[in-house]
Design an enzyme around this catalytic site. Structure first.
Site, PDB file in Angstrom:
ATOM      1  N   LYS A  22       0.575  -1.397  -0.056  1.00  0.00           N
ATOM      2  CA  LYS A  22      -0.551   0.092   0.190  1.00  0.00           C
ATOM      3  C   LYS A  22       1.164   1.654   0.270  1.00  0.00           C
ATOM      4  CE  LYS A  22      -1.275   2.198   3.699  1.00  0.00           C
ATOM      5  NZ  LYS A  22      -1.589   3.436   3.692  1.00  0.00           N
ATOM      6  N   ASN A  23       1.593   1.167   0.807  1.00  0.00           N
ATOM      7  CA  ASN A  23       2.614   2.633   0.792  1.00  0.00           C
ATOM      8  C   ASN A  23       2.948   2.612   0.005  1.00  0.00           C
ATOM      9  OD1 ASN A  23       1.887   2.812   3.301  1.00  0.00           O
ATOM     10  ND2 ASN A  23       3.162   2.840   4.813  1.00  0.00           N
ATOM     11  N   ARG A  92      -3.943  11.176   4.538  1.00  0.00           N
ATOM     12  CA  ARG A  92      -3.264  11.960   4.227  1.00  0.00           C
ATOM     13  C   ARG A  92      -2.376  11.620   3.379  1.00  0.00           C
ATOM     14  NH1 ARG A  92       0.160  14.730   7.824  1.00  0.00           N
ATOM     15  NH2 ARG A  92       2.388  14.107   6.823  1.00  0.00           N
ATOM     16  N   CYS A 116      -4.782  13.573  12.197  1.00  0.00           N
ATOM     17  CA  CYS A 116      -4.382  11.806  12.426  1.00  0.00           C
ATOM     18  C   CYS A 116      -5.013  11.327  13.986  1.00  0.00           C
ATOM     19  CB  CYS A 116      -3.827  11.955  11.024  1.00  0.00           C
ATOM     20  SG  CYS A 116      -3.273   9.554  11.156  1.00  0.00           S
ATOM     21  N   ARG A 121       0.818  14.810  12.993  1.00  0.00           N
ATOM     22  CA  ARG A 121       1.341  14.699  11.519  1.00  0.00           C
ATOM     23  C   ARG A 121       0.976  16.086  10.889  1.00  0.00           C
ATOM     24  NH1 ARG A 121      -0.812   9.247   9.940  1.00  0.00           N
ATOM     25  NH2 ARG A 121       1.162   8.887   8.878  1.00  0.00           N
ATOM     26  N   PRO A 122       1.786  17.065  10.655  1.00  0.00           N
ATOM     27  CA  PRO A 122       1.928  18.486   9.554  1.00  0.00           C
ATOM     28  C   PRO A 122       2.454  17.880   8.922  1.00  0.00           C
ATOM     29  CG  PRO A 122       3.386  18.338  11.372  1.00  0.00           C
ATOM     30  CD  PRO A 122       3.008  17.339  11.973  1.00  0.00           C
ATOM     31  N   VAL A 123       2.264  18.746   7.512  1.00  0.00           N
ATOM     32  CA  VAL A 123       3.199  18.294   6.267  1.00  0.00           C
ATOM     33  C   VAL A 123       4.279  19.911   6.204  1.00  0.00           C
ATOM     34  CG1 VAL A 123       1.170  17.036   5.439  1.00  0.00           C
ATOM     35  CG2 VAL A 123       1.824  19.841   5.327  1.00  0.00           C
ATOM     36  N   ASP A 124       4.565  20.295   7.148  1.00  0.00           N
ATOM     37  CA  ASP A 124       5.608  21.331   7.197  1.00  0.00           C
ATOM     38  C   ASP A 124       6.725  21.280   6.554  1.00  0.00           C
ATOM     39  OD1 ASP A 124       5.918  20.078   9.906  1.00  0.00           O
ATOM     40  OD2 ASP A 124       7.519  20.772   9.837  1.00  0.00           O
ATOM     41  N   GLN A 125       7.255  20.001   6.137  1.00  0.00           N
ATOM     42  CA  GLN A 125       8.850  19.329   5.548  1.00  0.00           C
ATOM     43  C   GLN A 125       8.184  19.265   4.524  1.00  0.00           C
ATOM     44  OE1 GLN A 125      11.582  18.990   7.549  1.00  0.00           O
ATOM     45  NE2 GLN A 125      10.402  19.639   9.160  1.00  0.00           N
ATOM     46  N   ASP A 306       5.500   0.590  11.882  1.00  0.00           N
ATOM     47  CA  ASP A 306       3.838   0.211  10.820  1.00  0.00           C
ATOM     48  C   ASP A 306       3.234  -1.586  11.890  1.00  0.00           C
ATOM     49  OD1 ASP A 306       2.829   2.370  10.138  1.00  0.00           O
ATOM     50  OD2 ASP A 306       3.705   1.580   8.313  1.00  0.00           O
ATOM     51  N   ILE A 328       8.506   7.394  16.681  1.00  0.00           N
ATOM     52  CA  ILE A 328       8.051   7.815  15.266  1.00  0.00           C
ATOM     53  C   ILE A 328       6.148   9.219  15.639  1.00  0.00           C
ATOM     54  CG2 ILE A 328       7.383   7.688  12.529  1.00  0.00           C
ATOM     55  CD1 ILE A 328      10.445   6.738  13.537  1.00  0.00           C
ATOM     56  N   ARG A 398      -8.346   0.056   4.404  1.00  0.00           N
ATOM     57  CA  ARG A 398      -7.576   0.460   3.904  1.00  0.00           C
ATOM     58  C   ARG A 398      -6.703   0.205   3.606  1.00  0.00           C
ATOM     59  NH1 ARG A 398      -6.017   5.640   7.556  1.00  0.00           N
ATOM     60  NH2 ARG A 398      -5.062   5.677   5.733  1.00  0.00           N
TER      61      ARG A 398
HETATM   62  C1  UD1 Z   1       4.503   6.844   6.076  1.00  0.00           C
HETATM   63  C2  UD1 Z   1       3.829   5.555   5.484  1.00  0.00           C
HETATM   64  C3  UD1 Z   1       3.277   5.023   7.516  1.00  0.00           C
HETATM   65  C4  UD1 Z   1       3.882   4.909   7.487  1.00  0.00           C
HETATM   66  C5  UD1 Z   1       5.513   6.357   8.100  1.00  0.00           C
HETATM   67  C6  UD1 Z   1       6.322   5.696   8.893  1.00  0.00           C
HETATM   68  C7  UD1 Z   1       2.581   6.104   3.617  1.00  0.00           C
HETATM   69  C8  UD1 Z   1       1.278   5.671   3.239  1.00  0.00           C
HETATM   70  N1  UD1 Z   1       2.253   6.178   5.168  1.00  0.00           N
HETATM   71  O1  UD1 Z   1       3.316   8.089   6.436  1.00  0.00           O
HETATM   72  O2  UD1 Z   1       2.295   3.908   7.152  1.00  0.00           O
HETATM   73  O3  UD1 Z   1       4.095   5.130   9.757  1.00  0.00           O
HETATM   74  O4  UD1 Z   1       5.439   6.450   7.567  1.00  0.00           O
HETATM   75  O5  UD1 Z   1       7.219   5.027   8.648  1.00  0.00           O
HETATM   76  O6  UD1 Z   1       3.750   5.835   3.376  1.00  0.00           O
HETATM   77  N2  UD1 Z   1       6.744  15.005  10.349  1.00  0.00           N
HETATM   78  C9  UD1 Z   1       5.811  16.042  10.444  1.00  0.00           C
HETATM   79  N3  UD1 Z   1       5.948  17.156   9.193  1.00  0.00           N
HETATM   80  C10 UD1 Z   1       6.114  17.387   8.073  1.00  0.00           C
HETATM   81  C11 UD1 Z   1       6.502  15.913   8.021  1.00  0.00           C
HETATM   82  C12 UD1 Z   1       6.129  14.648   8.525  1.00  0.00           C
HETATM   83  O7  UD1 Z   1       6.643  16.329  11.379  1.00  0.00           O
HETATM   84  O8  UD1 Z   1       6.152  17.302   7.357  1.00  0.00           O
HETATM   85  C13 UD1 Z   1       6.166  13.775  11.361  1.00  0.00           C
HETATM   86  C14 UD1 Z   1       5.426  12.633  11.543  1.00  0.00           C
HETATM   87  O9  UD1 Z   1       4.170  13.859  11.804  1.00  0.00           O
HETATM   88  C15 UD1 Z   1       6.206  12.025  11.959  1.00  0.00           C
HETATM   89  C16 UD1 Z   1       6.725  12.150  11.054  1.00  0.00           C
HETATM   90  O10 UD1 Z   1       7.741  13.700  11.342  1.00  0.00           O
HETATM   91  O11 UD1 Z   1       5.758  12.136  13.712  1.00  0.00           O
HETATM   92  C17 UD1 Z   1       7.231  10.983  10.153  1.00  0.00           C
HETATM   93  O12 UD1 Z   1       6.287  11.097   9.489  1.00  0.00           O
HETATM   94  P1  UD1 Z   1       6.486  10.390   7.966  1.00  0.00           P
HETATM   95  O13 UD1 Z   1       7.133  10.033   7.677  1.00  0.00           O
HETATM   96  O14 UD1 Z   1       6.106  11.976   7.095  1.00  0.00           O
HETATM   97  O15 UD1 Z   1       5.064   9.485   7.453  1.00  0.00           O
HETATM   98  P2  UD1 Z   1       4.345   9.678   6.536  1.00  0.00           P
HETATM   99  O16 UD1 Z   1       4.721   9.481   5.372  1.00  0.00           O
HETATM  100  O17 UD1 Z   1       2.500  10.076   7.252  1.00  0.00           O
END
Ligand code: UD1
Length: 420
Positions: A22-23, A92, A116, A121-125, A306, A328, A398
């Site tokens: 899936k991922n 997301r 979530c 889980r922000p998207v700032d990065q 996961d 994480i 899902r």
């Molecule tokens: C992906 C996986 C999810 C897995 C996770 C960690 C998919 C669809 N989902 O989720 O199954 O659990 O990786 O291996 O591939 N963060 C920020 N800012 C950002 C981005 C991330 O603070 O802009 C934080 C998140 O809140 C979290 C950590 O970084 O605490 C890791 O998140 P991330 O690796 O981005 O997870 P996803 O890509 O959402």
């Protein structure tokens, strides 16, 4: 809402075919936006998340067909660069269309993903990385508005933390940028490798594969290709956990043992016999009660977050006690109170959980809270005495293809009860 009715006590035995990840398939689908030539993706699992992203991409005007395990995409008909809240809020990973839309069309309007359950889980990065490549980003009324005059410009991206989605998004933006982009502190998950492999097949120039520094030399355009999705290492680990918790013997096929060493090591530490082939893994618990094992979740190649819930469930009936640290996500122990309802002895303090194994769990009504947590409740129920009803299983749909059929074939007593 559908539920599972599970009668515990059966020892799982047999072989299960693992689906595509899936991922991995989600970023691969988003990457199709980067070219106007047709792309065929095979080994696609039939999952709710996959269907959500297909709906989102079709909403952009893309011609997309999904038959059997094959998705064919033709983006030459794409008409808009808009990802609405109604779809993004349910998943997301929808944010992954931002990079490709921006790189190919110079603009995108994508809803911010909702909060979530497993953390904020922000998207700032993701946004910071796009800005490093020259994008102008505004967040207004719940939407990310991104634009760039002409092409994105190659640049230096340094992530503050390892982010899987962030790495994927910026990779897809950088492949069409003008010049070289260096991505530091990049995620190294196998699903990233799968994306890099497909992008390179499309004509991208990415080096540093499997390391935390990816170097992308931008090209003017990409072309079509055919690609098979990598095996789902989390689904693999989940079925092996089902074997471990019931004292059984299960072979997972169409998978890849090299993608999950950290998890297999833990199963061995539990006392299981783990045998690996080229594309299969077999776990034999030899009818024994597993030993409880401690671990800490970290980015790949360390132990994946996961798989945390599933191994926690196995620990719940383990011999001795163990500590599990979740590094994480800040709120990823929601399965703990549910496991405790079934008789588990688990104490949580912050991001650490201490599990004292009990000899037997008891069936109880429980509620699924997120995707992987749901599977942990299912396997706890398989090992428990009596009946368990798992509610809110839409979470499990899902990410686990044909879960009922697959578990039944291994000897599990599980049924789906259709809700209104
Ligand atoms: C992906 C996986 C999810 C897995 C996770 C960690 C998919 C669809 N989902 O989720 O199954 O659990 O990786 O291996 O591939 N963060 C920020 N800012 C950002 C981005 C991330 O603070 O802009 C934080 C998140 O809140 C979290 C950590 O970084 O605490 C890791 O998140 P991330 O690796 O981005 O997870 P996803 O890509 O959402």
């Amino acid at each position: 809402m559908d539920k599972f009715l599970i009668r515990g006590g059966n020892v799982l035995n047999g072989s299960v075919r693992i689906s595509g990840a899936k991922n991995a398939v989600l970023p691969l689908l988003a990457a199709t936006i980067l070219t106007d030539e047709p792309i065929t993706i095979t080994n696609v699992p039939n999952l709710k998340d996959v269907n959500t992203l297909i709906k989102l991409i079709a909403g952009l005007g893309v011609t997309i067909s999904y038959e059997g395990d094959t998705v064919k995409v033709d983006t030459s008909t794409l008409q808009n660069q808009f990802a609405p809240y109604e779809l993004v809020k349910t998943m997301r990973a929808s944010i992954l269309v931002l990079g490709p839309l921006l790189a190919r069309y110079g603009q995108a309007k994508v809803s911010l993903p909702g909060g979530c359950a497993i953390g904020s889980r922000p998207v700032d990065q993701h946004l910071k990385a796009m800005e490093a490549l020259g994008a102008e980003i505004e967040v207004e009324a719940g939407y990310v508005h991104a634009k760039v005059n002409g092409r994105l410009k190659g640049g230096e991206v340094v992530f503050d933390m390892v982010t899987v989605g962030g790495t994927e998004n910026i990779l897809m933006a950088a492949v069409l940028a003008d010049g070289i982009t260096t991505i530091r502190n990049a995620a190294r998950e196998p699903e990233i490798t799968d994306l890099v492999n497909m992008l390179n097949k499309m004509g991208a120039k990415i080096t540093g594969i499997d390391t935390d520094t990816l170097v992308v030399t931008g090209v003017e355009q990409l072309h079509g290709c055919e690609h098979a999705v990598v095996a789902d290492r989390i689904e693999t680990g989940s079925y092996l956990a089902a074997a471990a918790i019931t004292g059984g013997k299960v072979r997972t096929t169409h998978t890849d043992p090299d993608l999950m060493e950290a998890v297999l090591d833990k199963f061995e530490e539990m006392g299981a016999e783990v045998t690996r082939g080229d594309d299969w893994i077999e776990l034999d618990m030899l009818g024994k009660r597993p030993k409880a094992v401690s671990f800490r979740t970290l980015p790949h190649p360390e132990f994946p977050t996961d798989m945390q819930a599933q191994l926690m469930a196995v620990n719940a009936i383990g011999r001795g006690f163990a500590t599990v640290s979740e590094t994480i996500f800040e709120n990823r122990f929601m399965h703990v109170p549910e496991l405790c309802r079934m008789g588990a002895n688990i104490q949580v303090e912050g991001n650490d959980a201490v599990i004292t194994g009990v000899e037997k769990l008891q069936g109880a009504p429980v509620m699924a809270t997120d995707l992987r947590a749901s599977f942990s409740l299912v396997i706890a129920a398989l090992a428990a005495e009596g009946e368990t009803v798992v509610d809110r299983i839409y979470h499990i749909d899902r990410g686990y293809e044909n879960i009922v059929t697959k578990l039944q074939a291994l000897g599990a007593d599980i049924q789906r009860i259709k809700g209104e």
